[in-house]
Write a protein that holds these residues in place. Structure first.
Motif, PDB file in Angstrom:
ATOM      1  N   THR A   1      -2.240   0.265 -14.990  1.00  0.00           N
ATOM      2  CA  THR A   1      -1.341  -0.139 -16.071  1.00  0.00           C
ATOM      3  C   THR A   1       0.033  -0.471 -15.521  1.00  0.00           C
ATOM      4  OG1 THR A   1      -2.536   1.250 -17.633  1.00  0.00           O
ATOM      5  CG2 THR A   1      -0.311   0.574 -18.254  1.00  0.00           C
ATOM      6  N   ILE A   2       0.532   0.360 -14.621  1.00  0.00           N
ATOM      7  CA  ILE A   2       1.839   0.110 -14.011  1.00  0.00           C
ATOM      8  C   ILE A   2       1.818  -1.205 -13.229  1.00  0.00           C
ATOM      9  CG2 ILE A   2       3.443   0.932 -12.238  1.00  0.00           C
ATOM     10  CD1 ILE A   2       2.631   3.800 -13.109  1.00  0.00           C
ATOM     11  N   VAL A   3       0.745  -1.456 -12.515  1.00  0.00           N
ATOM     12  CA  VAL A   3       0.674  -2.646 -11.666  1.00  0.00           C
ATOM     13  C   VAL A   3       0.488  -3.921 -12.482  1.00  0.00           C
ATOM     14  CG1 VAL A   3      -0.712  -3.788  -9.894  1.00  0.00           C
ATOM     15  CG2 VAL A   3      -0.125  -1.380  -9.640  1.00  0.00           C
ATOM     16  N   TYR A   4      -0.385  -3.898 -13.496  1.00  0.00           N
ATOM     17  CA  TYR A   4      -0.750  -5.123 -14.206  1.00  0.00           C
ATOM     18  C   TYR A   4       0.025  -5.357 -15.500  1.00  0.00           C
ATOM     19  CZ  TYR A   4      -4.583  -5.615 -10.950  1.00  0.00           C
ATOM     20  OH  TYR A   4      -5.318  -5.777  -9.814  1.00  0.00           O
ATOM     21  N   LEU A   5       0.842  -4.433 -15.951  1.00  0.00           N
ATOM     22  CA  LEU A   5       1.588  -4.620 -17.194  1.00  0.00           C
ATOM     23  C   LEU A   5       2.496  -5.849 -17.175  1.00  0.00           C
ATOM     24  CD1 LEU A   5       2.055  -3.438 -20.007  1.00  0.00           C
ATOM     25  CD2 LEU A   5       3.932  -2.111 -19.035  1.00  0.00           C
TER      26      LEU A   5
ATOM     27  N   PHE B   1      -8.138   8.862 -15.232  1.00  0.00           N
ATOM     28  CA  PHE B   1      -6.806   8.722 -15.817  1.00  0.00           C
ATOM     29  C   PHE B   1      -5.825   8.177 -14.798  1.00  0.00           C
ATOM     30  CE2 PHE B   1      -2.581  10.609 -16.361  1.00  0.00           C
ATOM     31  CZ  PHE B   1      -2.205   9.984 -17.531  1.00  0.00           C
ATOM     32  N   LYS B   2      -5.917   8.662 -13.568  1.00  0.00           N
ATOM     33  CA  LYS B   2      -5.031   8.165 -12.518  1.00  0.00           C
ATOM     34  C   LYS B   2      -5.242   6.672 -12.288  1.00  0.00           C
ATOM     35  CE  LYS B   2      -4.667  12.257  -9.580  1.00  0.00           C
ATOM     36  NZ  LYS B   2      -4.949  12.764  -8.242  1.00  0.00           N
ATOM     37  N   ILE B   3      -6.497   6.245 -12.237  1.00  0.00           N
ATOM     38  CA  ILE B   3      -6.789   4.825 -12.020  1.00  0.00           C
ATOM     39  C   ILE B   3      -6.197   3.998 -13.156  1.00  0.00           C
ATOM     40  CG2 ILE B   3      -8.625   3.104 -11.928  1.00  0.00           C
ATOM     41  CD1 ILE B   3     -10.366   5.223 -10.559  1.00  0.00           C
ATOM     42  N   ILE B   4      -6.418   4.427 -14.385  1.00  0.00           N
ATOM     43  CA  ILE B   4      -5.905   3.675 -15.537  1.00  0.00           C
ATOM     44  C   ILE B   4      -4.380   3.640 -15.528  1.00  0.00           C
ATOM     45  CG2 ILE B   4      -5.719   3.703 -18.057  1.00  0.00           C
ATOM     46  CD1 ILE B   4      -8.617   4.798 -18.052  1.00  0.00           C
ATOM     47  N   ALA B   5      -3.739   4.744 -15.215  1.00  0.00           N
ATOM     48  CA  ALA B   5      -2.276   4.793 -15.222  1.00  0.00           C
ATOM     49  C   ALA B   5      -1.681   3.892 -14.137  1.00  0.00           C
ATOM     50  CB  ALA B   5      -1.805   6.236 -15.040  1.00  0.00           C
ATOM     51  N   VAL B   6      -2.212   3.962 -12.920  1.00  0.00           N
ATOM     52  CA  VAL B   6      -1.677   3.140 -11.835  1.00  0.00           C
ATOM     53  C   VAL B   6      -1.945   1.659 -12.101  1.00  0.00           C
ATOM     54  CG1 VAL B   6      -1.881   2.601  -9.380  1.00  0.00           C
ATOM     55  CG2 VAL B   6      -1.790   4.974 -10.114  1.00  0.00           C
TER      56      VAL B   6
ATOM     57  N   LEU C   1       0.824  -1.206   0.000  1.00  0.00           N
ATOM     58  CA  LEU C   1       0.000   0.000   0.000  1.00  0.00           C
ATOM     59  C   LEU C   1       0.861   1.259   0.000  1.00  0.00           C
ATOM     60  CD1 LEU C   1      -2.864  -1.001   2.436  1.00  0.00           C
ATOM     61  CD2 LEU C   1      -2.993  -0.748  -0.035  1.00  0.00           C
ATOM     62  N   ASP C   2       1.990   1.241   0.739  1.00  0.00           N
ATOM     63  CA  ASP C   2       2.892   2.387   0.720  1.00  0.00           C
ATOM     64  C   ASP C   2       3.470   2.609  -0.671  1.00  0.00           C
ATOM     65  OD1 ASP C   2       2.473   2.910   3.386  1.00  0.00           O
ATOM     66  OD2 ASP C   2       4.238   1.784   4.061  1.00  0.00           O
ATOM     67  N   TYR C   3       3.817   1.522  -1.364  1.00  0.00           N
ATOM     68  CA  TYR C   3       4.337   1.624  -2.733  1.00  0.00           C
ATOM     69  C   TYR C   3       3.298   2.254  -3.658  1.00  0.00           C
ATOM     70  CZ  TYR C   3       5.933   0.205  -7.354  1.00  0.00           C
ATOM     71  OH  TYR C   3       6.292   0.200  -8.668  1.00  0.00           O
ATOM     72  N   ILE C   4       2.050   1.809  -3.543  1.00  0.00           N
ATOM     73  CA  ILE C   4       0.983   2.352  -4.382  1.00  0.00           C
ATOM     74  C   ILE C   4       0.766   3.822  -4.053  1.00  0.00           C
ATOM     75  CG2 ILE C   4      -1.493   2.217  -4.877  1.00  0.00           C
ATOM     76  CD1 ILE C   4      -1.257  -0.812  -4.473  1.00  0.00           C
ATOM     77  N   ARG C   5       0.793   4.174  -2.766  1.00  0.00           N
ATOM     78  CA  ARG C   5       0.601   5.576  -2.377  1.00  0.00           C
ATOM     79  C   ARG C   5       1.712   6.463  -2.944  1.00  0.00           C
ATOM     80  NH1 ARG C   5      -0.869   3.313   2.946  1.00  0.00           N
ATOM     81  NH2 ARG C   5      -3.132   3.371   3.033  1.00  0.00           N
ATOM     82  N   GLU C   6       2.971   5.953  -2.977  1.00  0.00           N
ATOM     83  CA  GLU C   6       4.068   6.726  -3.548  1.00  0.00           C
ATOM     84  C   GLU C   6       3.814   7.001  -5.029  1.00  0.00           C
ATOM     85  OE1 GLU C   6       7.743   4.735  -2.816  1.00  0.00           O
ATOM     86  OE2 GLU C   6       7.463   4.772  -0.647  1.00  0.00           O
ATOM     87  N   ASN C   7       3.322   5.985  -5.756  1.00  0.00           N
ATOM     88  CA  ASN C   7       3.023   6.185  -7.172  1.00  0.00           C
ATOM     89  C   ASN C   7       1.879   7.177  -7.349  1.00  0.00           C
ATOM     90  OD1 ASN C   7       4.979   4.559  -8.314  1.00  0.00           O
ATOM     91  ND2 ASN C   7       3.763   2.727  -8.004  1.00  0.00           N
ATOM     92  N   VAL C   8       0.900   7.130  -6.470  1.00  0.00           N
ATOM     93  CA  VAL C   8      -0.217   8.067  -6.545  1.00  0.00           C
ATOM     94  C   VAL C   8       0.278   9.488  -6.307  1.00  0.00           C
ATOM     95  CG1 VAL C   8      -2.366   8.764  -5.420  1.00  0.00           C
ATOM     96  CG2 VAL C   8      -1.957   6.364  -5.942  1.00  0.00           C
ATOM     97  N   LYS C   9       1.257   9.671  -5.401  1.00  0.00           N
ATOM     98  CA  LYS C   9       1.805  11.001  -5.163  1.00  0.00           C
ATOM     99  C   LYS C   9       2.454  11.556  -6.432  1.00  0.00           C
ATOM    100  CE  LYS C   9       2.614  10.304  -0.261  1.00  0.00           C
ATOM    101  NZ  LYS C   9       3.603  10.065   0.790  1.00  0.00           N
ATOM    102  N   GLU C  10       3.094  10.681  -7.207  1.00  0.00           N
ATOM    103  CA  GLU C  10       3.689  11.124  -8.465  1.00  0.00           C
ATOM    104  C   GLU C  10       2.611  11.627  -9.425  1.00  0.00           C
ATOM    105  OE1 GLU C  10       6.927  11.479  -9.138  1.00  0.00           O
ATOM    106  OE2 GLU C  10       7.282  10.855  -7.079  1.00  0.00           O
TER     107      GLU C  10
ATOM    108  N   ALA D   1      -7.919  -6.812 -12.920  1.00  0.00           N
ATOM    109  CA  ALA D   1      -8.085  -5.364 -13.063  1.00  0.00           C
ATOM    110  C   ALA D   1      -9.536  -4.954 -12.867  1.00  0.00           C
ATOM    111  CB  ALA D   1      -7.582  -4.912 -14.426  1.00  0.00           C
ATOM    112  N   ALA D   2     -10.462  -5.734 -13.399  1.00  0.00           N
ATOM    113  CA  ALA D   2     -11.876  -5.406 -13.240  1.00  0.00           C
ATOM    114  C   ALA D   2     -12.332  -5.569 -11.801  1.00  0.00           C
ATOM    115  CB  ALA D   2     -12.725  -6.273 -14.166  1.00  0.00           C
ATOM    116  N   MET D   3     -11.752  -6.520 -11.090  1.00  0.00           N
ATOM    117  CA  MET D   3     -12.177  -6.787  -9.721  1.00  0.00           C
ATOM    118  C   MET D   3     -11.406  -5.966  -8.699  1.00  0.00           C
ATOM    119  SD  MET D   3     -14.502  -8.809 -10.214  1.00  0.00           S
ATOM    120  CE  MET D   3     -14.738  -8.336 -11.896  1.00  0.00           C
TER     121      MET D   3
END
Length: 185
Positions: A58-62, A51-56, A14-23, A118-120
């Motif tokens: 994409t980074i996670v599921y690519l 856009f933020k949801i799609i970008a994050v 969760l901290d990793y995801i929050r850091e990406n969200v800050k970017e 991704a959908a779930m």
């Protein structure tokens, strides 16, 4: 030397995801500065949570899309591409007529491995949108049925069964497409 088998706790994830969200929040500030208040051609860049949801996501599921395609391409016979080139096909035609059809098993597996999680997903949209109810994925809709004041367990259960049927159906399709087990599934 770093340990390759590092296990992260859920708090670290969760901290990793929050850091990406800050970017992406920094990106939002840049957009607002560049586009003078965020309104260009009727588009409001100050609220682009989708856009933020799609970008994050994409980074996670690519990586889950890349791994099965890489596995299939690694096992592909290189002489087929060379034969196509020798017969006069250009690089683009070789790619679309030879490489893409031969890697279709990896593409199908990757789609199944990415689409359903991704959908779930409900954690990423919840963190990115700061729990905005206007941006909900299917997982969040199921969660709301169980956490609502007037709990609708039956509706949440039906949604969950539909998802289970989708998962089993997609696994069946992948098993039919990839009978030899060449990809990661």
């Amino acid at each position: 030397m770093a340990d390759k088998n590092v296990k992260m706790t859920s708090d670290e994830v969760l901290d990793y995801i929050r850091e990406n969200v800050k970017e992406f929040d920094k990106l939002e500030i840049s957009y607002n500065r560049v586009f003078a208040g965020g309104d260009v051609l009727g588009l409001d860049f100050s609220e682009y949570k989708a856009f933020k949801i799609i970008a994050v996501m994409t980074i996670v599921y690519l990586p889950f899309m890349i791994f099965p395609i890489y596995t299939v391409l690694e096992k592909m016979d290189k002489s087929v591409n060379e034969a196509s080139r020798d017969l006069g096909a250009g690089a683009i035609k070789t790619f679309f007529k030879v490489t893409v059809p031969m890697s279709s098993k990896g593409i199908y597996s990757g789609i199944m491995m990415v689409f359903l999680p991704a959908a779930m997903s409900f954690t990423i949209p919840k963190i990115v949108t700061k729990e905005d109810p206007n941006y909900a994925m299917v997982g969040q809709l199921i969660e709301r049925q169980f956490k609502n004041y007037t709990t609708f367990y039956n509706i949440g259960s039906i949604w969950s069964l539909v998802i289970i049927i989708l998962v089993l159906g997609s696994l069946y399709i992948v098993s039919r497409v990839d009978e030899e087990g060449e990809t990661l599934l």
